[in-house]
Design an enzyme around this catalytic site. Structure first.
Site, PDB file in Angstrom:
ATOM      1  N   ARG A 233       0.852  -1.189   0.000  1.00 51.27           N
ATOM      2  CA  ARG A 233       0.000   0.000   0.000  1.00 51.27           C
ATOM      3  C   ARG A 233       0.888   1.239   0.000  1.00 51.27           C
ATOM      4  NH1 ARG A 233      -5.365   0.249   1.418  1.00 51.27           N
ATOM      5  NH2 ARG A 233      -6.231   2.325   1.799  1.00 51.27           N
ATOM      6  N   ARG A 235       1.475   5.174  -0.375  1.00 52.15           N
ATOM      7  CA  ARG A 235       0.789   6.448  -0.231  1.00 52.15           C
ATOM      8  C   ARG A 235       1.827   7.564  -0.124  1.00 52.15           C
ATOM      9  NH1 ARG A 235      -2.737   3.813  -1.757  1.00 52.15           N
ATOM     10  NH2 ARG A 235      -4.876   3.607  -0.999  1.00 52.15           N
TER      11      ARG A 235
END
Length: 421
Positions: A233, A235
Protein backbone atom coordinates in the site's frame (compact mmCIF):
# COMPACT_ATOMS: atom_id res chain seq x y z
CA UNK A 1 -29.19 -2.51 35.39
CA UNK A 2 -27.48 -1.03 38.42
CA UNK A 3 -29.00 1.87 40.31
CA UNK A 4 -28.49 5.41 39.06
CA UNK A 5 -25.15 6.80 40.17
CA UNK A 6 -25.02 9.63 42.66
CA UNK A 7 -24.83 13.19 41.35
CA UNK A 8 -21.51 13.90 43.05
CA UNK A 9 -19.75 11.01 41.35
CA UNK A 10 -21.27 11.94 38.02
CA UNK A 11 -20.14 15.56 38.36
CA UNK A 12 -16.56 14.44 39.01
CA UNK A 13 -16.73 12.28 35.90
CA UNK A 14 -18.10 15.14 33.82
CA UNK A 15 -15.28 17.42 35.00
CA UNK A 16 -12.71 14.79 34.03
CA UNK A 17 -14.37 14.39 30.63
CA UNK A 18 -13.95 18.10 29.89
CA UNK A 19 -10.22 17.44 30.06
CA UNK A 20 -9.84 13.98 28.53
CA UNK A 21 -11.43 11.73 25.93
CA UNK A 22 -13.11 8.49 26.95
CA UNK A 23 -10.08 6.59 25.64
CA UNK A 24 -7.64 8.76 27.61
CA UNK A 25 -9.62 8.36 30.82
CA UNK A 26 -9.88 4.61 30.26
CA UNK A 27 -6.10 4.36 29.95
CA UNK A 28 -5.53 6.38 33.13
CA UNK A 29 -8.10 4.41 35.12
CA UNK A 30 -7.26 1.03 33.56
CA UNK A 31 -10.85 0.61 32.40
CA UNK A 32 -12.40 -0.10 29.00
CA UNK A 33 -13.66 2.98 27.07
CA UNK A 34 -17.05 1.23 26.88
CA UNK A 35 -17.22 1.35 30.68
CA UNK A 36 -16.56 5.11 30.67
CA UNK A 37 -19.31 5.53 28.09
CA UNK A 38 -21.81 3.58 30.19
CA UNK A 39 -20.95 5.71 33.23
CA UNK A 40 -21.65 8.82 31.20
CA UNK A 41 -24.99 7.45 30.00
CA UNK A 42 -25.82 6.56 33.62
CA UNK A 43 -26.26 2.94 32.65
CA UNK A 44 -23.77 1.83 35.30
CA UNK A 45 -22.86 3.23 38.70
CA UNK A 46 -19.38 4.71 39.01
CA UNK A 47 -17.50 2.67 41.62
CA UNK A 48 -16.73 4.71 44.70
CA UNK A 49 -13.06 3.70 44.48
CA UNK A 50 -12.80 5.37 41.08
CA UNK A 51 -13.75 8.82 42.38
CA UNK A 52 -10.42 9.55 44.15
CA UNK A 53 -8.60 8.43 41.02
CA UNK A 54 -10.70 10.82 38.93
CA UNK A 55 -9.98 13.63 41.37
CA UNK A 56 -6.23 12.95 41.19
CA UNK A 57 -6.40 12.99 37.42
CA UNK A 58 -8.22 16.34 37.48
CA UNK A 59 -5.90 17.79 40.12
CA UNK A 60 -2.78 16.74 38.29
CA UNK A 61 -4.00 18.07 34.99
CA UNK A 62 -1.63 20.47 33.32
CA UNK A 63 -3.41 23.82 33.15
CA UNK A 64 -1.50 24.79 30.02
CA UNK A 65 -3.47 24.90 26.77
CA UNK A 66 -2.21 21.48 25.77
CA UNK A 67 -3.84 19.87 28.79
CA UNK A 68 -2.20 16.58 29.66
CA UNK A 69 -0.84 16.23 26.13
CA UNK A 70 2.35 17.33 24.45
CA UNK A 71 0.63 19.09 21.56
CA UNK A 72 -2.79 19.56 19.98
CA UNK A 73 -3.99 18.59 16.52
CA UNK A 74 -7.05 18.67 14.28
CA UNK A 75 -8.29 15.72 12.22
CA UNK A 76 -9.66 16.75 8.81
CA UNK A 77 -11.31 14.30 6.37
CA UNK A 78 -10.97 12.07 9.38
CA UNK A 79 -12.62 8.90 8.10
CA UNK A 80 -12.61 6.47 11.01
CA UNK A 81 -9.65 8.05 12.81
CA UNK A 82 -6.61 6.14 11.61
CA UNK A 83 -4.38 9.22 11.49
CA UNK A 84 -5.69 10.33 14.87
CA UNK A 85 -4.68 7.00 16.42
CA UNK A 86 -1.10 7.50 15.23
CA UNK A 87 -0.77 10.98 16.69
CA UNK A 88 -2.55 10.18 19.94
CA UNK A 89 -0.03 7.38 20.43
CA UNK A 90 2.81 9.92 20.62
CA UNK A 91 1.11 12.30 23.05
CA UNK A 92 -1.10 14.45 20.84
CA UNK A 93 -4.61 15.58 21.72
CA UNK A 94 -7.33 16.01 19.12
CA UNK A 95 -9.30 19.26 19.49
CA UNK A 96 -11.36 19.26 16.26
CA UNK A 97 -12.65 16.62 13.85
CA UNK A 98 -14.28 16.98 10.44
CA UNK A 99 -15.83 14.06 8.54
CA UNK A 100 -18.85 14.32 6.26
CA UNK A 101 -19.87 10.64 6.00
CA UNK A 102 -22.50 9.65 8.59
CA UNK A 103 -21.36 6.02 8.77
CA UNK A 104 -17.72 6.96 9.26
CA UNK A 105 -18.85 9.36 11.99
CA UNK A 106 -20.62 6.45 13.71
CA UNK A 107 -17.44 4.36 13.76
CA UNK A 108 -15.37 7.36 14.84
CA UNK A 109 -17.67 8.18 17.77
CA UNK A 110 -17.83 4.57 18.91
CA UNK A 111 -14.05 4.42 19.18
CA UNK A 112 -13.14 7.94 20.32
CA UNK A 113 -16.17 8.97 22.32
CA UNK A 114 -17.64 12.44 22.06
CA UNK A 115 -14.98 14.69 23.55
CA UNK A 116 -15.96 17.22 20.88
CA UNK A 117 -18.66 17.32 18.17
CA UNK A 118 -17.72 15.97 14.74
CA UNK A 119 -18.07 18.71 12.16
CA UNK A 120 -19.52 17.67 8.81
CA UNK A 121 -18.80 19.25 5.44
CA UNK A 122 -15.54 21.17 5.84
CA UNK A 123 -16.45 23.50 2.97
CA UNK A 124 -19.24 24.93 5.12
CA UNK A 125 -17.07 25.57 8.19
CA UNK A 126 -15.47 28.97 8.67
CA UNK A 127 -11.78 28.61 9.42
CA UNK A 128 -12.17 31.14 12.25
CA UNK A 129 -14.42 28.67 14.05
CA UNK A 130 -11.75 25.97 14.14
CA UNK A 131 -9.79 25.84 17.44
CA UNK A 132 -6.14 26.83 17.52
CA UNK A 133 -3.91 23.79 17.15
CA UNK A 134 -0.28 22.79 16.78
CA UNK A 135 -0.61 20.18 14.03
CA UNK A 136 -3.05 19.84 11.14
CA UNK A 137 -3.77 16.30 9.89
CA UNK A 138 -5.65 15.70 6.66
CA UNK A 139 -6.15 12.63 4.51
CA UNK A 140 -7.91 14.76 1.93
CA UNK A 141 -10.06 12.80 -0.55
CA UNK A 142 -8.08 10.71 -2.98
CA UNK A 143 -10.50 10.00 -5.82
CA UNK A 144 -9.84 13.05 -8.02
CA UNK A 145 -6.12 12.21 -7.94
CA UNK A 146 -6.22 8.41 -8.14
CA UNK A 147 -5.71 6.33 -11.28
CA UNK A 148 -9.16 4.78 -10.93
CA UNK A 149 -10.84 8.12 -10.25
CA UNK A 150 -9.12 9.86 -13.17
CA UNK A 151 -9.93 7.03 -15.58
CA UNK A 152 -13.58 7.03 -14.57
CA UNK A 153 -13.96 10.80 -14.86
CA UNK A 154 -12.16 10.82 -18.23
CA UNK A 155 -14.52 8.12 -19.51
CA UNK A 156 -17.51 10.15 -18.38
CA UNK A 157 -16.11 13.38 -19.78
CA UNK A 158 -15.98 14.94 -16.32
CA UNK A 159 -13.26 17.20 -14.94
CA UNK A 160 -10.92 15.91 -12.27
CA UNK A 161 -8.12 17.15 -10.00
CA UNK A 162 -8.15 20.90 -9.56
CA UNK A 163 -10.70 21.23 -12.36
CA UNK A 164 -13.21 19.18 -10.38
CA UNK A 165 -15.86 21.38 -8.82
CA UNK A 166 -16.49 19.03 -5.90
CA UNK A 167 -13.75 16.95 -4.33
CA UNK A 168 -10.93 18.43 -6.35
CA UNK A 169 -11.23 21.74 -4.56
CA UNK A 170 -11.10 20.27 -1.06
CA UNK A 171 -7.34 20.73 -0.91
CA UNK A 172 -8.03 24.45 -0.88
CA UNK A 173 -10.03 24.03 2.33
CA UNK A 174 -6.83 22.68 3.83
CA UNK A 175 -5.05 25.72 2.41
CA UNK A 176 -7.44 28.28 3.91
CA UNK A 177 -7.32 26.62 7.34
CA UNK A 178 -3.51 26.55 7.35
CA UNK A 179 -3.42 30.17 6.22
CA UNK A 180 -5.73 31.25 9.04
CA UNK A 181 -4.57 29.06 11.93
CA UNK A 182 -0.84 28.80 11.10
CA UNK A 183 -0.24 25.38 12.67
CA UNK A 184 3.34 24.56 13.58
CA UNK A 185 3.24 21.42 11.44
CA UNK A 186 1.01 19.34 9.22
CA UNK A 187 0.76 15.86 7.73
CA UNK A 188 -1.19 15.42 4.50
CA UNK A 189 -1.90 11.96 3.06
CA UNK A 190 -2.97 10.96 -0.44
CA UNK A 191 -2.60 8.28 -3.10
CA UNK A 192 0.76 7.75 -4.78
CA UNK A 193 -0.67 8.91 -8.13
CA UNK A 194 -0.97 12.45 -6.78
CA UNK A 195 2.65 12.95 -7.87
CA UNK A 196 2.03 12.11 -11.53
CA UNK A 197 -1.54 13.34 -11.96
CA UNK A 198 -2.01 15.75 -14.87
CA UNK A 199 1.65 15.26 -15.87
CA UNK A 200 2.77 16.44 -12.45
CA UNK A 201 0.92 19.75 -12.57
CA UNK A 202 -1.45 18.93 -9.69
CA UNK A 203 1.43 18.12 -7.38
CA UNK A 204 3.35 21.23 -8.47
CA UNK A 205 0.33 23.37 -7.60
CA UNK A 206 0.00 21.74 -4.15
CA UNK A 207 3.69 22.22 -3.39
CA UNK A 208 3.59 25.82 -4.61
CA UNK A 209 0.65 26.56 -2.31
CA UNK A 210 2.27 24.96 0.72
CA UNK A 211 5.81 26.27 0.23
CA UNK A 212 5.61 29.58 -1.61
CA UNK A 213 2.16 30.86 -0.66
CA UNK A 214 1.97 29.52 2.90
CA UNK A 215 5.69 29.54 3.65
CA UNK A 216 6.13 26.01 5.04
CA UNK A 217 9.10 23.68 4.69
CA UNK A 218 7.55 20.62 3.05
CA UNK A 219 9.03 17.13 2.70
CA UNK A 220 7.01 14.70 0.53
CA UNK A 221 7.67 10.96 0.35
CA UNK A 222 5.93 7.89 -1.07
CA UNK A 223 5.98 5.19 1.61
CA UNK A 224 4.82 1.58 1.41
CA UNK A 225 2.71 0.33 4.32
CA UNK A 226 4.14 -3.12 3.60
CA UNK A 227 6.89 -2.31 6.06
CA UNK A 228 4.33 -2.57 8.88
CA UNK A 229 1.44 -4.70 7.60
CA UNK A 230 1.15 -7.57 5.07
CA UNK A 231 -0.26 -5.28 2.39
CA UNK A 232 1.39 -3.49 -0.53
CA UNK A 233 0.00 0.00 0.00
CA UNK A 234 1.92 3.00 -1.31
CA UNK A 235 0.79 6.45 -0.23
CA UNK A 236 2.33 9.88 -0.46
CA UNK A 237 2.83 11.69 2.84
CA UNK A 238 3.57 15.41 2.89
CA UNK A 239 5.24 16.50 6.12
CA UNK A 240 5.34 20.24 6.64
CA UNK A 241 6.78 22.53 9.32
CA UNK A 242 6.38 26.27 9.76
CA UNK A 243 10.16 26.44 10.10
CA UNK A 244 12.94 24.13 8.95
CA UNK A 245 13.39 21.84 11.97
CA UNK A 246 15.78 19.42 10.31
CA UNK A 247 13.23 16.74 9.45
CA UNK A 248 14.60 14.36 6.80
CA UNK A 249 12.80 11.36 5.37
CA UNK A 250 16.00 9.43 4.75
CA UNK A 251 16.85 9.48 8.45
CA UNK A 252 13.33 8.45 9.43
CA UNK A 253 13.06 5.66 6.84
CA UNK A 254 16.32 4.22 8.14
CA UNK A 255 14.52 3.48 11.41
CA UNK A 256 11.61 1.67 9.70
CA UNK A 257 11.43 -2.10 9.20
CA UNK A 258 12.73 -3.29 5.84
CA UNK A 259 10.07 -3.86 3.18
CA UNK A 260 11.33 -7.37 2.49
CA UNK A 261 11.07 -8.27 6.16
CA UNK A 262 7.51 -7.06 6.60
CA UNK A 263 4.80 -9.25 8.18
CA UNK A 264 2.83 -11.85 6.21
CA UNK A 265 -0.91 -12.44 6.02
CA UNK A 266 -0.70 -15.19 8.62
CA UNK A 267 -0.32 -12.43 11.22
CA UNK A 268 -3.76 -10.97 10.48
CA UNK A 269 -5.85 -13.97 9.44
CA UNK A 270 -8.28 -15.69 11.78
CA UNK A 271 -6.61 -18.82 13.17
CA UNK A 272 -9.64 -21.01 12.30
CA UNK A 273 -8.32 -23.79 14.55
CA UNK A 274 -10.54 -23.02 17.52
CA UNK A 275 -7.87 -21.07 19.39
CA UNK A 276 -9.31 -17.65 18.50
CA UNK A 277 -12.36 -16.37 20.29
CA UNK A 278 -14.57 -14.04 18.31
CA UNK A 279 -14.35 -10.69 20.06
CA UNK A 280 -17.15 -9.47 17.81
CA UNK A 281 -19.85 -11.66 19.39
CA UNK A 282 -19.85 -14.32 16.69
CA UNK A 283 -20.14 -11.88 13.82
CA UNK A 284 -17.14 -13.25 11.91
CA UNK A 285 -16.46 -16.70 13.36
CA UNK A 286 -18.49 -19.83 13.99
CA UNK A 287 -18.43 -21.38 17.48
CA UNK A 288 -15.72 -23.80 16.28
CA UNK A 289 -13.47 -20.91 15.26
CA UNK A 290 -13.98 -21.23 11.49
CA UNK A 291 -14.78 -18.13 9.45
CA UNK A 292 -18.48 -17.66 8.78
CA UNK A 293 -19.52 -19.31 5.44
CA UNK A 294 -20.86 -16.01 4.10
CA UNK A 295 -17.27 -14.88 3.43
CA UNK A 296 -16.57 -17.84 1.11
CA UNK A 297 -17.15 -17.07 -2.57
CA UNK A 298 -20.10 -18.81 -4.20
CA UNK A 299 -19.42 -21.15 -7.12
CA UNK A 300 -20.98 -18.64 -9.50
CA UNK A 301 -18.91 -15.66 -8.34
CA UNK A 302 -15.69 -17.68 -8.24
CA UNK A 303 -16.28 -18.95 -11.80
CA UNK A 304 -16.97 -15.40 -12.97
CA UNK A 305 -13.82 -13.98 -11.39
CA UNK A 306 -11.65 -16.75 -12.86
CA UNK A 307 -13.12 -16.18 -16.30
CA UNK A 308 -12.63 -12.43 -16.00
CA UNK A 309 -9.00 -12.89 -14.97
CA UNK A 310 -8.33 -15.32 -17.82
CA UNK A 311 -9.85 -12.93 -20.35
CA UNK A 312 -7.49 -10.15 -19.28
CA UNK A 313 -4.46 -12.46 -19.11
CA UNK A 314 -5.11 -13.47 -22.71
CA UNK A 315 -5.24 -9.80 -23.67
CA UNK A 316 -1.97 -9.11 -21.84
CA UNK A 317 -3.57 -7.05 -19.09
CA UNK A 318 -2.83 -7.26 -15.38
CA UNK A 319 -6.43 -7.15 -14.24
CA UNK A 320 -8.05 -9.99 -12.36
CA UNK A 321 -8.50 -11.51 -8.97
CA UNK A 322 -5.64 -12.19 -6.58
CA UNK A 323 -5.63 -15.33 -4.43
CA UNK A 324 -3.06 -15.26 -1.64
CA UNK A 325 -1.97 -17.55 1.15
CA UNK A 326 -0.88 -16.98 4.75
CA UNK A 327 2.80 -16.60 3.87
CA UNK A 328 2.22 -13.89 1.27
CA UNK A 329 1.53 -10.17 1.12
CA UNK A 330 -1.73 -8.83 -0.29
CA UNK A 331 -2.52 -6.22 -2.88
CA UNK A 332 -3.88 -2.86 -1.74
CA UNK A 333 -7.21 -3.05 0.07
CA UNK A 334 -9.61 -0.69 -1.71
CA UNK A 335 -12.94 0.88 -0.84
CA UNK A 336 -14.59 -1.34 -3.49
CA UNK A 337 -13.62 -4.53 -1.67
CA UNK A 338 -17.23 -5.08 -0.64
CA UNK A 339 -18.25 -5.71 -4.27
CA UNK A 340 -16.48 -9.03 -4.81
CA UNK A 341 -13.26 -9.00 -2.77
CA UNK A 342 -11.32 -9.82 -5.91
CA UNK A 343 -8.12 -7.93 -5.03
CA UNK A 344 -7.54 -10.01 -1.89
CA UNK A 345 -8.96 -13.54 -1.81
CA UNK A 346 -7.70 -16.01 0.76
CA UNK A 347 -6.66 -19.49 -0.39
CA UNK A 348 -8.54 -22.25 1.46
CA UNK A 349 -7.02 -25.36 -0.05
CA UNK A 350 -7.02 -27.19 -3.36
CA UNK A 351 -10.47 -27.55 -4.87
CA UNK A 352 -12.05 -25.11 -2.43
CA UNK A 353 -13.39 -21.68 -3.27
CA UNK A 354 -11.37 -18.84 -1.72
CA UNK A 355 -12.90 -16.37 0.71
CA UNK A 356 -12.95 -12.66 1.37
CA UNK A 357 -11.26 -11.16 4.36
CA UNK A 358 -13.64 -10.47 7.24
CA UNK A 359 -13.94 -6.83 8.33
CA UNK A 360 -11.92 -7.71 11.45
CA UNK A 361 -9.12 -9.03 9.25
CA UNK A 362 -9.33 -5.81 7.19
CA UNK A 363 -8.93 -3.83 10.41
CA UNK A 364 -5.83 -5.86 11.23
CA UNK A 365 -4.54 -5.47 7.67
CA UNK A 366 -4.64 -1.70 8.20
CA UNK A 367 -2.93 -1.99 11.58
CA UNK A 368 -5.91 -1.07 13.76
CA UNK A 369 -5.83 -2.38 17.35
CA UNK A 370 -7.89 -5.44 18.20
CA UNK A 371 -10.01 -3.26 20.49
CA UNK A 372 -11.17 -1.10 17.58
CA UNK A 373 -14.93 -1.54 17.30
CA UNK A 374 -16.78 -2.07 14.02
CA UNK A 375 -20.37 -0.81 14.58
CA UNK A 376 -21.40 -0.67 10.91
CA UNK A 377 -22.39 -3.27 8.31
CA UNK A 378 -19.78 -5.33 6.49
CA UNK A 379 -20.23 -3.25 3.33
CA UNK A 380 -19.63 0.00 5.20
CA UNK A 381 -16.72 -1.49 7.13
CA UNK A 382 -15.00 -2.62 3.93
CA UNK A 383 -15.37 0.89 2.51
CA UNK A 384 -14.08 2.50 5.69
CA UNK A 385 -10.97 0.36 6.05
CA UNK A 386 -10.28 0.54 2.30
CA UNK A 387 -10.28 4.33 2.53
CA UNK A 388 -8.18 4.45 5.68
CA UNK A 389 -4.45 4.57 6.48
CA UNK A 390 -1.93 2.06 7.80
CA UNK A 391 -2.03 3.05 11.46
CA UNK A 392 1.45 1.84 12.55
CA UNK A 393 3.01 3.66 9.58
CA UNK A 394 1.29 6.89 10.59
CA UNK A 395 2.45 6.40 14.18
CA UNK A 396 6.04 5.87 13.02
CA UNK A 397 5.89 9.05 10.94
CA UNK A 398 4.35 10.91 13.87
CA UNK A 399 7.23 9.80 16.09
CA UNK A 400 9.66 11.07 13.49
CA UNK A 401 7.85 14.40 13.37
CA UNK A 402 7.53 14.84 17.12
CA UNK A 403 11.00 16.34 17.82
CA UNK A 404 10.29 19.03 15.24
CA UNK A 405 6.78 19.61 16.57
CA UNK A 406 8.05 20.03 20.12
CA UNK A 407 10.84 22.33 18.98
CA UNK A 408 8.13 24.70 17.71
CA UNK A 409 5.61 24.06 20.50
CA UNK A 410 8.20 24.67 23.24
CA UNK A 411 11.05 26.84 21.94
CA UNK A 412 14.29 26.73 23.94
CA UNK A 413 13.39 29.92 25.79
CA UNK A 414 10.10 28.51 27.02
CA UNK A 415 11.71 25.27 28.14
CA UNK A 416 14.33 27.19 30.08
CA UNK A 417 11.65 29.32 31.72
CA UNK A 418 9.74 26.21 32.76
CA UNK A 419 12.92 24.56 34.04
CA UNK A 420 13.80 27.62 36.11
CA UNK A 421 10.37 27.69 37.67
Amino acid sequence: MNEILSASRFEVLLEARTLFTQRELAERLDYNPKQISRWEKRELEIPLAVVPALQRIIGGHNVASHGDSDFTFIDLFAGIGGIRLGFEAIGGRCVFTSEWDDYAQRTYRRNFGEDHPIAGDITKIDESDIPDHDVLLAGFPCQPFSLAGVSKKNALGRPHGFECTTQGTLFFDVQRIIAKKQPKAFLLENVKNLVSHDKGNTFRVIMDVLERQLGYTVKPMVVDGRRFVPQHRQRILLVGFREDVGFEWEELLATFPEVAGGPKLRSILHAENGSEKDGDQGRFLLPNGKVQPKYVLTDRLWAYLQGYAEKHRAAGNGFGCSVVGPDETSRTLSARYYKDGSEILIYRGKGKNPRRLTPRECARLMGYPETFEIPVSDMRAYKQFGNSVVVPLIEAVARGMKPGIMKLVQPDGERLAVANG
